[in-house]
Design a protein around this motif. Structure first.
Motif, PDB file in Angstrom:
ATOM      1  N   ALA A 223       0.738  -1.150  -0.019  1.00  0.00           N
ATOM      2  CA  ALA A 223      -0.146   0.059   0.112  1.00  0.00           C
ATOM      3  C   ALA A 223       0.928   1.233  -0.050  1.00  0.00           C
ATOM      4  O   ALA A 223       0.633   2.130  -0.790  1.00  0.00           O
ATOM      5  N   HIS A 224       2.139   1.203   0.749  1.00  0.00           N
ATOM      6  CA  HIS A 224       2.878   2.222   1.058  1.00  0.00           C
ATOM      7  C   HIS A 224       3.448   2.761  -0.699  1.00  0.00           C
ATOM      8  O   HIS A 224       3.886   3.639  -1.114  1.00  0.00           O
ATOM      9  N   LYS A 226       2.248   1.782  -3.421  1.00  0.00           N
ATOM     10  CA  LYS A 226       1.051   2.440  -4.194  1.00  0.00           C
ATOM     11  C   LYS A 226       1.246   4.089  -3.959  1.00  0.00           C
ATOM     12  O   LYS A 226       0.933   4.826  -4.766  1.00  0.00           O
ATOM     13  N   GLY A 227       0.873   4.365  -2.617  1.00  0.00           N
ATOM     14  CA  GLY A 227       0.753   5.657  -2.422  1.00  0.00           C
ATOM     15  C   GLY A 227       1.511   6.457  -2.771  1.00  0.00           C
ATOM     16  O   GLY A 227       1.367   7.645  -3.172  1.00  0.00           O
ATOM     17  N   THR A 228       3.027   6.186  -2.596  1.00  0.00           N
ATOM     18  CA  THR A 228       4.076   6.965  -2.802  1.00  0.00           C
ATOM     19  C   THR A 228       4.331   7.048  -4.408  1.00  0.00           C
ATOM     20  O   THR A 228       4.498   8.283  -4.854  1.00  0.00           O
ATOM     21  N   GLU A 230       1.799   7.160  -6.678  1.00  0.00           N
ATOM     22  CA  GLU A 230       0.899   7.722  -7.024  1.00  0.00           C
ATOM     23  C   GLU A 230       1.106   9.274  -6.985  1.00  0.00           C
ATOM     24  O   GLU A 230       1.109   9.867  -7.804  1.00  0.00           O
TER      25      GLU A 230
ATOM     26  N   LEU B 303       1.088  -6.623   2.183  1.00  0.00           N
ATOM     27  CA  LEU B 303       0.056  -5.997   1.168  1.00  0.00           C
ATOM     28  C   LEU B 303      -0.182  -4.674   1.913  1.00  0.00           C
ATOM     29  O   LEU B 303      -1.017  -3.831   1.005  1.00  0.00           O
ATOM     30  N   ILE B 361      -5.999  -2.750  -3.296  1.00  0.00           N
ATOM     31  CA  ILE B 361      -5.149  -2.417  -2.342  1.00  0.00           C
ATOM     32  C   ILE B 361      -5.076  -0.950  -1.923  1.00  0.00           C
ATOM     33  O   ILE B 361      -5.091  -0.079  -3.171  1.00  0.00           O
ATOM     34  N   PRO B 362      -5.148  -0.540  -0.922  1.00  0.00           N
ATOM     35  CA  PRO B 362      -5.245   1.126  -0.604  1.00  0.00           C
ATOM     36  C   PRO B 362      -3.879   1.470  -1.159  1.00  0.00           C
ATOM     37  O   PRO B 362      -2.851   1.087  -1.013  1.00  0.00           O
ATOM     38  N   SER B 363      -3.869   2.877  -1.306  1.00  0.00           N
ATOM     39  CA  SER B 363      -2.659   3.877  -1.594  1.00  0.00           C
ATOM     40  C   SER B 363      -2.406   4.578  -0.248  1.00  0.00           C
ATOM     41  O   SER B 363      -3.146   5.438   0.052  1.00  0.00           O
ATOM     42  N   VAL B 364      -1.412   4.332   0.390  1.00  0.00           N
ATOM     43  CA  VAL B 364      -0.856   5.072   1.642  1.00  0.00           C
ATOM     44  C   VAL B 364       0.492   5.484   1.406  1.00  0.00           C
ATOM     45  O   VAL B 364       1.370   4.962   1.001  1.00  0.00           O
ATOM     46  N   THR B 366       4.127   6.543   2.122  1.00  0.00           N
ATOM     47  CA  THR B 366       5.126   5.699   2.797  1.00  0.00           C
ATOM     48  C   THR B 366       5.403   6.763   4.080  1.00  0.00           C
ATOM     49  O   THR B 366       6.070   7.903   3.738  1.00  0.00           O
TER      50      THR B 366
END
Lengths: 344, 680
Positions: A223-224, A226-228, A230, B303, B361-364, B366
């Motif tokens: 998830a990290h 993806k978030g970063t 993005e 994940l 999957i969520p976006s968070v 880092t």
């Protein structure tokens, strides 16, 4: 009787009172007339009087009178110049002429784009690391979990120097070098030149630039990643850009992903789009969670730490962003190409 | 890899349109790069990965779709029409190198009528981009593209002594392949041989001699498993890549070997064949299935999302894994033999993620608990240096690190170049040992395209052997200035560049980066015209050169303009500690200046004058500046005129005219006694 000496002094004083009142070139000319006019000029009159003096008196005042004349003449010339200059400053006959240009050199577009990417990551607390371009098989492949003689190596077609040395095919060896030296937390990006045994064509060259990123810490998740990424892609291409993550394979990440962004050229509207081939998506980077074997190779315990990594081709991304038709234009160094980027 | 929509339906009941199927495949990472139609079928061009040989057949792709869509995989039955003779009675199979050939299965089909393929088979074969040859060859391709297991068919009558030996080639043996070329074999290559000679290159290509022809009646079916590395090395060495070698080098499934043999035999029965009784299956050391422990907690940790354990078991079971729950949320998974990629827990987590959907999957962002201070200042220095050069009107270029050895030799860089073992071309076959040849080439390129002046620089590595086995890469700066200066305008005449344009840029770099003191020394250097080169020194250590490039040298690159160039070793330069910046208060008291014009012998350089003035060490002399220098008819022969302006200041009070006069006298007498100047 006023001696000539007194008259000279008075004349000097008179001139020094008048001179500062002069405002323009015409005033200078009037002042000159006042002192040098043939009939009534103050100095002319003094010289007339001088002619009448006895030789002894001439001897006494001659020098002083000449000095005064020189003084006044100098001062008048100065004033003349002063007003001439002022006139040229004020009076421009054609204001429509172009201004004077200063030529400022242009940074290479790869440098510019690389800096833009670096800036985004630096703002998220990443630091920049670099490493050698000539590498060993261990750092370029083995430590990154490419088994010897595995077909996975085919996508990283390599230029070899000898049996031990090669030109790095990606900047990933620097990930290994950093993790060998430093324990987590790690938060780095790695820009640099990479080499592949590719025959030149519009989208391939044997040398290009890449930037990779690596984060290793406790509790790092997909998830990290993806978030970063993005955030990064939005910072680079704008808030509105759409992107998608899809599964992929890289030996050094597990799970692995590829990231596509929507085609900024056709927006998915042109089935014959030169850039996205009509799919509406353009592959932009590869990423994934650091493979546990890679961690073991650098003595980091994958049960305690996890991490994510990504890699992106700077040339290809810049080609997409600026719609540059051929990758080789970056290395032809045509000034008509390079200098455009000064406006970026 | 081409995948046929209709072929997939043999394995899974698809109710989705081809377009929908493509979207499903994309979601799970089987990227569809192209969709095309073939007759009444649709063909997907799929990107496959080196670690997924199971997706190199329609069955494997169907299994992925079935898992995603929650469908069952259809397993077909392959009935055989058997003849009474056993396989072992007909052929004798022996594996002489079980390392390179872990398993070998064989069946004989007698009485096959070789001929054109039936319509359904022709369609399948052509849909995946192959040419339909005859029913026997098409059957082996059909099996290969169904199961991902390559098989090979021999004309039984051509196998001498009915013996099949799987052995290493002997030195001097050759094989004429099905493609019609003859390959030289060597002992590290594995071959299939009959009693006397090799009849096939194992897992890569068959021999022409033993191949299927129109007159073939009896077919020997080979379905084997070979060592991936051995196949890859042989294929690479011989420059051969076949559908078979592509699959074997990625790791074929040993359990598919018997299945494929039976499937092929069953299909050949449809062309009049009768199958020998009993599959010959030589499998000396059967592989045991792998087991991997999987923890739900770890899935969620990696994940960053909570996943339902029921989803995990359903997905992995559908993919063919056998899961046993050890304790709540902990399973031991037995890996099916066709999944060579699943070895560790992380590999299973990827499978869960793939089918869960990356999109879900969520976006968070880092998180970071500490930031480090940047320690590496080199990058900042390089950017500052570039900015100085931009300001001086130089454009940045980037050239290939490769060089043409013929041209590079002319430059006599003094470095032992590094050669590439497998270069793209002979003109790119070494790594550059100087940045300047590239810059000269850039100048020529641009002059040929209407440029009137080229002022460029590059920062990049050069490469060389420092020692027999000690390679070096070293960061350099190259600068080149040739032709007209930029910035011509209606009130500024056009100007040719000159040496001092270049020198000014170099001095500014050293000055603003704080590499002080720097100096220049006149030297001879092969890059430059005789007497037209300076060595750059920082703290008296050489860091580079600059000057007028040797005309003959640049002419070899077809550059006709005079060109000024500098090359600085940045690694050497950056080893110096730059002088740190210190703020100085603005002077509170006025200073004064005096001009001095004098004649001196023409062999005296500015640097000598400069050194004499520095030597005086005058605290009240703030700075001095040369503002004129000329030679000419108005001067006595052999003399040159210099004009220097001196700036004086006292930091604690207004400086007195008398002290300035005194210092000027000191300066004059120093210059008179050391350099024999005459005041003008």
């Amino acid at each position: 009787m006023n001696s000539l000496k007194e008259k000279i002094e008075r004349c000097r004083q008179f001139f020094s009172e008048l001179a500062p009142q002069v405002k323009d070139a015409q005033g200078v000319e009037e002042l000159r007339q006042q002192f040098f006019s043939r009939k009534k000029g103050h100095l002319t009159l003094l010289f007339e009087e001088f002619k009448t003096l006895s030789p002894e008196e001439k001897k006494a005042y001659g020098r002083e009178l000449n000095e005064l004349k020189a003084e006044i003449q100098n001062r008048l010339t100065e004033l003349e110049q002063k007003f001439q200059e002022k006139a040229s400053e004020r009076l421009i006959d054609d204001l429509t002429l172009p201004g004077r240009k200063l030529y400022w050199g242009a940074a290479h577009p790869i440098t510019l784009f690389q800096r833009e990417i670096e800036r985004i990551f630096i703002s998220m607390g990443f630091s920049v690391e670099e490493g050698p371009e000539i590498e060993t098989d261990y750092y370029n492949f083995e430590a990154l979990n490419f088994p010897p003689h595995h077909p996975a190596r085919d996508s990283w077609d390599t230029l070899y120097i000898n049996d031990k040395l090669l030109l790095r095919t990606h900047t990933s060896p620097v990930q290994i070098r950093v993790m060998e030296k430093k324990k987590p937390p790690i938060r780095i990006i790695i820009p640099g030149k990479v080499f592949r045994r590719e025959t030149p064509d519009p989208t391939h060259l044997p040398m290009f630039y890449q930037v990779e990123g690596l984060v290793v810490d406790r509790g790092i998740t997909f998830a990290h990643l993806k978030g970063t990424l993005e955030y990064f892609i939005k910072a680079l291409f704008g808030e509105k850009i759409r992107l998608r993550f899809r599964p992929s394979f890289f030996p050094f990440t597990e799970p692995s992903a590829e990231v596509d962004i929507e085609c900024i050229v056709c927006g998915g509207q042109d089935p014959a789009c030169r850039v996205c081939g009509g799919s509406g998506w353009k592959e932009i980077l590869g990423a994934g969670m650091v493979d546990p074997q890679v961690f073991k190779n650098v003595s980091i315990d994958p049960e305690i730490y996890s991490g994510w990594a990504f890699g992106l081709g700077i040339d290809r991304t810049a080609m997409f962003a600026f719609q540059i038709p051929e990758i080789r234009q970056f290395y032809e160094n045509d000034l008509r190409f390079l200098r455009q980027f000064n406006r970026r | 890899m081409k995948i046929s929509y209709e072929w997939l339906k043999e394995y899974v009941n698809l109710s989705l349109s081809p377009q929908e199927v493509a979207e499903c495949l994309n979601r799970i990472g089987l990227m569809v790069e192209n969709i095309s139609s073939f007759e009444d079928d649709t063909v997907f061009e799929i990107e496959t990965y080196a670690n997924r040989p199971d997706t190199l057949g329609h069955l494997g792709v169907a299994r992925e779709l079935a898992t995603l869509l929650g469908l069952n995989l259809k397993i077909k039955k392959w009935p055989l029409k058997e003849s009474p003779q056993t396989t072992a009675e007909i052929v004798d199979i022996s594996i002489l190198d079980p390392q390179l050939c872990p398993r070998y299965c064989g069946l004989v089909v007698r009485g096959v009528k070789v001929g054109p393929s039936p319509e359904w088979l022709r369609k399948r074969i052509e849909a995946v981009g192959l040419r339909s040859i005859n029913n026997v060859v098409d059957v082996s391709n059909y099996v290969c593209f169904s199961l991902g297991q390559p098989i090979h068919t021999f004309d039984l009558s051509r196998l001498k002594g009915n013996k099949i030996k799987i052995r290493r080639a002997r030195k001097g043996e050759t094989l004429r392949t099905l493609e019609g070329s003859t390959v030289e074999l060597s002992p590290e290559m594995l071959v299939i041989a009959d009693e006397s000679t090799p009849v096939a290159l194992a897992g890569i290509i068959g021999g022409e001699e033993s191949g299927i022809t129109e007159s073939t009646r009896d077919v020997f079916i080979e379905s084997a498993n070979f060592d991936p590395v051995s196949i890859r090395l042989t294929a690479k060495r011989l420059g051969l890549s076949t559908d078979a070698s592509y699959r074997f080098e990625r790791g074929a499934d040993p359990e598919a070997a018997p299945v494929a043999a039976v499937m092929a035999a069953s299909l050949l029965c449809e062309f009049g064949g009768r199958v020998s009784k009993g599959l010959l299956d030589v499998y000396p050391a059967p592989r045991k299935p792998r087991s991997v422990t999987l923890r739900l907690k770890r899935i969620n940790e990696l994940l960053g999302v909570e996943i339902d354990p029921e989803f995990v078991t359903r997905t992995l079971s559908s993919l063919g894994l056998k899961l046993k729950e050890q304790s709540p949320g902990v399973w031991v998974a037995e890996i099916p033999s066709f999944r060579v990629d699943l070895e560790r827990e992380a590999d299973l987590i990827e499978e869960v993620a793939r089918f869960y959907g990356y999109d879900l999957i969520p976006s968070v962002v880092t998180p970071a608990f500490s930031f480090e201070l940047p320690v590496n200042r080199t990058r900042d220095r390089i950017w500052r240096l570039k900015e100085i050069l931009f300001h001086h009107g130089f454009d940045e270029v980037i050239n290939f690190s490769f060089a043409d050895p013929e041209k590079e030799t002319l430059w006599q860089t003094g470095f032992q170049p590094i050669k590439l073992q497998n270069p793209i071309s002979s003109r790119l076959s070494i790594l550059r040992t100087s940045l300047l040849p590239g810059l000269v080439e850039n100048a020529v390129w641009n002059f040929n395209r209407e440029a009137e002046g080229v002022h460029i620089f590059e920062v990049g590595n050069i490469y060389y052997w420092e020692d027999e086995d000690l390679h070096r890469e070293s960061l350099y700066l190259g600068i080149l200035s040739t032709g007209l200066r930029s910035g011509r305008s209606w009130n500024e005449p056009e100007k040719e560049t000159d040496f001092f344009v270049l020198k000014g840029a170099v001095e500014d770099i050293l000055h603003y980066l704080g590499y002080l003191p720097f100096s220049f020394e006149q030297v001879e250097h092969p890059f430059f015209e005789p007497g037209q080169a300076l060595q750059v020194r920082v703290k008296n250590e050489p860091v580079g050169h600059l000057g007028l490039l040797n005309r003959n040298l640049v002419r070899q690159h077809d550059l006709e303009h005079p060109a000024y160039a500098a090359e600085i070793n940045l690694e050497e330069l950056f080893k110096n500690q730059p002088r740190s910046f210190k703020f100085e208060p603005i002077p509170r008291f006025p200073g004064t200046s005096r001009d001095l014009s004098f004649l001196v012998d023409e062999h005296i350089t500015y640097q000598q004058i400069h050194q004499q003035l520095e030597k005086l060490n005058l605290p009240l002399l703030e700075r001095f500046l040369i503002y004129d220098r000329f030679k000419g008819k108005s001067l006595p022969p052999g003399k040159v005129s210099f004009s220097v302006r001196f700036y004086f200041r006292h930091e604690a009070r207004t400086i007195q005219a008398e002290e300035v006069d005194r210092i000027m006298q000191e300066i004059i007498s120093q210059l008179k006694s050391s350099l024999n100047i005459q005041l003008r």
